[in-house]
Write an enzyme that holds these catalytic residues in place. Structure first.
Site, PDB file in Angstrom:
ATOM      1  CE1 TYR A 103      76.657 -12.337  42.513  1.00  0.00           C
ATOM      2  CE2 TYR A 103      76.785 -10.161  41.495  1.00  0.00           C
ATOM      3  CZ  TYR A 103      77.411 -11.281  42.018  1.00  0.00           C
ATOM      4  OH  TYR A 103      78.784 -11.343  42.043  1.00  0.00           O
ATOM      5  CE  LYS A 109      78.294 -10.928  45.428  1.00  0.00           C
ATOM      6  NZ  LYS A 109      79.280 -11.678  46.245  1.00  0.00           N
TER       7      LYS A 109
END
Length: 283
Positions: free
Chosen positions: A171, A175
């Site tokens: 993640y 990002k």
């Protein structure tokens, strides 16, 4: 003669941040197309805002990790909206186990390897880049509006795009990729009357985690109020700035966060040379 309403294409608009943004833009009289794998929230908005004479909400079941699925949704949006003024790639998923942990590997056969699960990258980064790619190509075909804009893009990243969270490696990688895209390509776009920015919220109550987790965060006063994110989106829509990361924290509001400083003059010059070398790819 009344002017045409502003329009938006929003992925993930059926829940969480996307649903809040859709509701916010509807209050500003936008007409919206929602592309989402889950459409129940979009159906709710449609039942609340569509009338026999005016359709403000359109939607399509969409897998953002699939180019063909996104293309189909975007083409459907163009058919019903015509011009698209604002694109918000918001659809996302949370961290998944990407490779077996040490305990699980003890049960695997000698020489056995398992394919990494990169669903988070497929949705949160590749899917977002598909949306951005569709938006920019369409914006380049559009004339500038009364404010001198061909179109605006508002991405959703995360504080995981600004900081490093060791237990959220994929993640965080995705990002960071979003922030990297915005801070680089976003700086090239104003020459074409296009802008691209990103919001980077702290913890927001969405469907990514559990109710128990959000309740714990709320007890500590750390949940981000959705208003801070919506204020950041409003700033993007009102501004001609591009390539910015808006951090939204629990205390409300937002702060535009600069990228890291150069190590020294030699490093800055090296980046300038690389920029010059790659310019023919974009002009």
């Amino acid at each position: 003669m009344s002017s045409s309403p502003k329009t938006a294409f929003i992925t993930g608009g059926s829940s969480g941040i996307g649903f809040a943004l859709s509701t916010h833009l509807l209050a500003k009289d936008y007409h919206i197309f929602i592309a989402d794998l889950e459409t129940s929230g979009a159906q709710t908005l449609a039942s609340q805002h569509n009338t026999p004479t005016t359709t403000k909400i359109h939607y399509a079941k969409t897998d953002v990790s699939s180019w063909s699925s996104q293309l189909s949704a975007f083409q459907a949006a163009l058919k019903v909206l015509g011009r698209i003024d604002f694109v918000a790639p918001i659809a996302g998923v949370g961290e998944r186990k990407w490779i077996p942990n040490a305990k699980e590997m003890q049960e695997m056969g000698e020489g056995e390897f398992r394919e990494p699960n990169l669903t988070v990258v497929d949705v949160d980064l590749k899917g977002l880049m598909y949306t951005v790619g569709l938006a920019i190509q369409q914006f380049r075909r559009q004339e500038e509006d009364a404010n001198g804009s061909r179109g605006k893009i508002g991405c959703v990243a995360s504080i995981c795009g600004l900081y490093a969270v060791p237990t959220l490696p994929i993640y965080t990688a995705a990002k960071h990729g979003v922030i990297g895209l915005v801070r680089t390509y976003g700086k090239l776009l104003p020459d074409e009357a296009i802008t691209m920015n990103a919001v980077c919220p702290n913890i927001v109550r969405t469907g990514i985690s559990t109710s128990a987790f959000y309740e714990k965060v709320e007890r500590e006063g750390l949940l981000v109020n959705m208003k801070g994110l919506l204020d950041a989106f409003d700033d993007m829509l009102d501004s001609k700035a591009s390539g910015d990361a808006y951090e939204c924290g629990p205390k409300g509001g937002f702060v535009k966060r600069d990228g890291p400083e150069y190590l020294d003059q030699e490093t800055e010059r090296s980046c300038e040379l690389v920029l010059e070398r790659a310019s023919p790819l974009h002009y």
